[in-house]
Enzyme design. Structure first.
Site, PDB file in Angstrom:
ATOM      1  N   HIS A  47      77.409  37.847  34.864  1.00 27.05           N
ATOM      2  CA  HIS A  47      76.941  38.305  33.625  1.00 27.05           C
ATOM      3  C   HIS A  47      77.513  39.851  33.373  1.00 27.05           C
ATOM      4  O   HIS A  47      77.152  40.610  34.132  1.00 27.05           O
ATOM      5  CB  HIS A  47      75.294  38.425  33.869  1.00 27.05           C
ATOM      6  CG  HIS A  47      74.649  38.863  32.387  1.00 27.05           C
ATOM      7  ND1 HIS A  47      74.392  38.014  31.360  1.00 27.05           N
ATOM      8  CD2 HIS A  47      74.383  40.089  32.252  1.00 27.05           C
ATOM      9  CE1 HIS A  47      73.841  38.691  30.590  1.00 27.05           C
ATOM     10  NE2 HIS A  47      73.665  39.989  30.881  1.00 27.05           N
ATOM     11  N   ASP A  49      77.355  43.217  30.977  1.00 20.35           N
ATOM     12  CA  ASP A  49      76.785  43.624  30.126  1.00 20.35           C
ATOM     13  C   ASP A  49      77.714  44.854  29.282  1.00 20.35           C
ATOM     14  O   ASP A  49      77.872  45.952  29.863  1.00 20.35           O
ATOM     15  CB  ASP A  49      75.644  44.443  30.759  1.00 20.35           C
ATOM     16  CG  ASP A  49      74.536  43.458  31.199  1.00 20.35           C
ATOM     17  OD1 ASP A  49      74.022  42.695  30.161  1.00 20.35           O
ATOM     18  OD2 ASP A  49      74.348  43.535  32.295  1.00 20.35           O
ATOM     19  N   MET A  51      78.040  47.491  26.486  1.00 28.07           N
ATOM     20  CA  MET A  51      77.102  48.346  25.720  1.00 28.07           C
ATOM     21  C   MET A  51      77.911  49.592  25.005  1.00 28.07           C
ATOM     22  O   MET A  51      78.552  49.874  25.583  1.00 28.07           O
ATOM     23  CB  MET A  51      76.211  49.136  26.626  1.00 28.07           C
ATOM     24  CG  MET A  51      75.333  48.183  27.666  1.00 28.07           C
ATOM     25  SD  MET A  51      74.115  49.232  28.573  1.00 28.07           S
ATOM     26  CE  MET A  51      73.324  47.964  29.678  1.00 28.07           C
ATOM     27  N   MET A  82      75.832  44.091  23.982  1.00 33.59           N
ATOM     28  CA  MET A  82      74.674  45.177  23.344  1.00 33.59           C
ATOM     29  C   MET A  82      75.527  45.992  22.607  1.00 33.59           C
ATOM     30  O   MET A  82      75.525  47.185  22.878  1.00 33.59           O
ATOM     31  CB  MET A  82      73.864  45.534  24.455  1.00 33.59           C
ATOM     32  CG  MET A  82      72.976  44.635  24.980  1.00 33.59           C
ATOM     33  SD  MET A  82      72.180  45.262  26.779  1.00 33.59           S
ATOM     34  CE  MET A  82      73.574  44.729  27.654  1.00 33.59           C
ATOM     35  N   MET A 151      65.622  38.638  26.196  1.00 35.68           N
ATOM     36  CA  MET A 151      65.309  39.980  26.868  1.00 35.68           C
ATOM     37  C   MET A 151      63.905  39.922  27.402  1.00 35.68           C
ATOM     38  O   MET A 151      63.079  40.053  26.602  1.00 35.68           O
ATOM     39  CB  MET A 151      65.879  40.948  26.123  1.00 35.68           C
ATOM     40  CG  MET A 151      67.278  41.071  25.689  1.00 35.68           C
ATOM     41  SD  MET A 151      68.395  41.129  27.222  1.00 35.68           S
ATOM     42  CE  MET A 151      67.840  42.505  28.002  1.00 35.68           C
ATOM     43  N   GLY A 191      64.537  42.323  34.692  1.00 32.81           N
ATOM     44  CA  GLY A 191      63.179  42.387  35.782  1.00 32.81           C
ATOM     45  C   GLY A 191      62.971  41.100  36.469  1.00 32.81           C
ATOM     46  O   GLY A 191      61.939  40.880  37.051  1.00 32.81           O
ATOM     47  N   GLY A 211      70.045  41.568  38.034  1.00 31.44           N
ATOM     48  CA  GLY A 211      70.913  42.737  38.392  1.00 31.44           C
ATOM     49  C   GLY A 211      70.619  43.505  39.567  1.00 31.44           C
ATOM     50  O   GLY A 211      71.179  43.256  40.706  1.00 31.44           O
ATOM     51  N   SER A 212      69.777  44.286  39.378  1.00 28.79           N
ATOM     52  CA  SER A 212      69.286  45.063  40.582  1.00 28.79           C
ATOM     53  C   SER A 212      68.823  44.472  41.885  1.00 28.79           C
ATOM     54  O   SER A 212      69.119  44.872  42.963  1.00 28.79           O
ATOM     55  CB  SER A 212      68.247  46.253  40.157  1.00 28.79           C
ATOM     56  OG  SER A 212      67.141  45.630  39.591  1.00 28.79           O
TER      57      SER A 212
END
Ligand code: DX5
Ligand code: ZN
Length: 237
Positions: A47, A49, A51, A82, A151, A191, A211-212
């Site tokens: 994925h 992202d 931005m 985004m 999202m 999340g 992600g994190s």
């Protein structure tokens, strides 16, 4: 009957939910290491992202990053734009190697036109909605798209807490898909982790963007296995 996108995925032997690590949480100066982690962990797609500093405050990277990553992996690239006016950049990102190109409903006036343009250019079309946008805004477009990216945080940053009120959208979309015989996949972004996978998995999303929690995991492979086992415990698929 399972719709075409799902059949394609199953034919490839990939088990649901598909896991799509977001490199937003990786070290951008050592992207090859991040790609190696994603591949060796058994994740299904990558994925990315994008931005623009307008739709969301941060600026990340453009199409060159996508083409550089494309040259280094065989995993499918799932590009999450985004950006404002995504129609200005869609073809460029597909040419760079986006297999899936997702834009925000809130950033594009002529969403149906862009959805078709992305398919015509040879990619899968995704549309994302921010937490405050209801599924009803997207409903007329569902026959024309391949993916809905729900999202579950306000977009722009990794490491934010899941907004649980967004999860009802996942089950609503799964229900609409079944009732109307449509073929789009449903992804959750924001999340996702071991603390939240129980409540997310119950809604049976098809793709988990992570992600994190992925890049923090002691064993990314065990983490992917754990997400897949929790996520497939739902009864709707
Ligand atoms: C946030 C991005 C996400 C982000 C998720 O706007 O769209 O893909 O990387 O990060 P986590 O999993 O840490 O919430
Ligand atoms: Zn994303």
């Amino acid at each position: 009957m399972l719709a075409s996108n799902i059949c394609t995925v199953l034919a490839c032997g990939m088990g649901f939910p598909l896991i799509a690590p977001s490199i937003l949480s990786a070290d951008f100066a050592d992207i090859s290491k991040a790609l190696g982690m994603v591949e060796s962990a058994g994740a299904d797609m990558i994925h990315l992202d994008v931005m623009d500093g307008q739709f969301v405050p941060p600026i990340t990277f453009g199409s060159k990053m996508v083409s550089d990553i494309k040259a280094r992996t065989s995993l499918e690239l799932d590009v999450h734009l985004m950006t404002m006016t995504p129609e200005r950049h869609a073809e460029e990102f597909i040419a760079a190697g986006a297999d899936w190109l997702t834009f925000h409903l809130e950033a594009c006036v002529h969403s149906h036109r862009l959805a078709q343009k992305i398919r015509e250019a040879g990619a899968k079309t995704g549309i994302s909605i921010v937490p405050s946008t209801p599924v009803s805004c997207l409903r007329p477009l569902l026959p024309f798209i391949d993916l809905v990216l729900v999202m579950t945080v306000d977009p722009g940053y990794s490491g934010q807490a899941l907004l649980a009120f967004c999860l009802d959208k996942v089950q609503d979309l799964v229900k609409i898909r079944r009732e109307e015989g449509l073929g789009f996949l449903v992804a959750v972004d924001g999340g996702v982790g071991l603390q939240t996978i129980g409540e997310i998995g119950r809604r049976t999303p098809d793709i988990l963007v992570v992600g994190s929690a992925f890049f923090r995991a002691e064993s990314p492979a065990d983490f992917v296995t754990a997400l897949k086992s929790f996520g497939s415990s739902g009864s709707d698929r």
